[in-house]
Design an enzyme around this catalytic site. Sequence first.
Site, mmCIF file in Angstrom:
data_model
loop_
_atom_site.group_PDB
_atom_site.id
_atom_site.type_symbol
_atom_site.label_atom_id
_atom_site.label_comp_id
_atom_site.label_asym_id
_atom_site.label_seq_id
_atom_site.Cartn_x
_atom_site.Cartn_y
_atom_site.Cartn_z
ATOM 1 N N ASP A 16 0.871 -1.163 0.000
ATOM 2 C CA ASP A 16 0.000 0.000 0.000
ATOM 3 C C ASP A 16 0.915 1.222 0.000
ATOM 4 O O ASP A 16 2.105 1.119 0.309
ATOM 5 C CB ASP A 16 -0.898 -0.036 1.247
ATOM 6 N N ASP A 18 -0.053 4.955 1.206
ATOM 7 C CA ASP A 18 -0.193 5.903 2.320
ATOM 8 C C ASP A 18 -0.083 5.222 3.667
ATOM 9 O O ASP A 18 -0.781 4.252 3.954
ATOM 10 C CB ASP A 18 -1.529 6.636 2.206
#
Length: 459
Positions: A16, A18
């Site tokens: 991922d 963020d």
Amino acid sequence: MSEYFALSECDVIGFDLDHTLCRYHLKETSKLFYESFARYLVEHKGYDEDLLHLTPATWDFCFKGLVMDLEEGNLIKLADDGTVLRATHGTKNLSSDDITKHYGPKREWKHFHCLNTSYTRSAKYYFYDNYFDLPGALLCARVVDMLHKRGSEITSDYWKDIVAAVDHNYNTSAYREDAGTYFPSVKRNPGRYLQPCSDAVKRWLRSMKNSGKILLLITSSHSDYCRLVCEHILGMDFEELFDIIITNALKPGFFSLDPQQRPFRTLVDDVEDSAGLPSLEKPGWYSQGNWPHLHELLKTMTNKSEPKVVYFGDSMRSDTFPACSFGKWETVMIVEEMEEEDIPCANPTLSNCPAPSEGPIEKKGKFEDQGMKSPSAVSNQWGSYFIDVQKNEGEETQRLTWCCQSIHAYSTMAIPSIEAIADLPLDFKFQRFSPDKPITTGYYPRPPDSLLKWEQNQS
């Protein structure tokens, strides 16, 4: 299954973006998130300007893992079996008697089974499990306080306004149109909010790529914002690090099976092609998409019928649960709260979390000079992310929180940050979470203090 896990065993390493690859300056971004939502309510929905004014102490309320019970209008913290451990109405703590009035003598939240088996959102509740929407919990509570102060009835209208505020700031066109408060602020001064990856992390990524691993980036952020973030944290050549980049992935929907799956789309100047792809034929940068089509591409790229994938993420709802449950991937949970448990509370108990007070935290003047608490730190109002005390008829029992139990159930292991493992060799053997092992097994480099103390108390 082996009790150990090593990255060298995996064919595909996924991330991922963020709060996983990209670490934010949490205090600055949290203030910006809150201001983005609150300013929309004030300027577009007519809410009181007092919403825009916060004291440093107010941020103690900001705590990951809370559930907004939209039927009762309460924020609740859950134990591993769905028992309500703590709750507030607005920012005011509910007493044990108040909690019993709302949730019965056993303090059972009736929607727990649904949330615990799906992690999906509902018209009846909202789970705050990531730092992007976390300040929304504080805003919700302050809106409820404000409505009570006015003598107004608490209805679902305020929640609709909160959802509209989030959409206004985060929708896929907001970055391109300079809409809202969030994206324009980050574009003007990315260094204020984004932490560049260390040289160690960059070397670690390149070493995996050079050793033949397929590197994968999957983010729900749109391509334009993803590019801004990656250029700042990894450098202008960041695309060379990844074989596949998927933006606007709309997780957790990305991991859904037919008939809900969305097709992959190509991008031209950050605009999605209106025609979806029938399948994914080659590496590259794509938008939206779905896990089954990605899986087929990975099978081709690795020449294996079942390529072994590990995925790093910070959200139980969007990353860890769906990747584990539907993708059958190994999952590494990024838990920034692990770093903060070495910092003692003002009045620590066995579980490193003080008992709740009866009043809203911002009225306690002694906190005024202590500065703003990081949202990942132990909260004086909510306690520890991992362990809490359940009080029944004068007796206190140490309980695992639902968030802690979820980490053990759906993660291969947990780390505070990518940085924590970047200097380790790829064949380093990490201990896995296992129901047959102590509760502290699976955390690297060390378990949270509250869990260590809990384990000592059980022995």
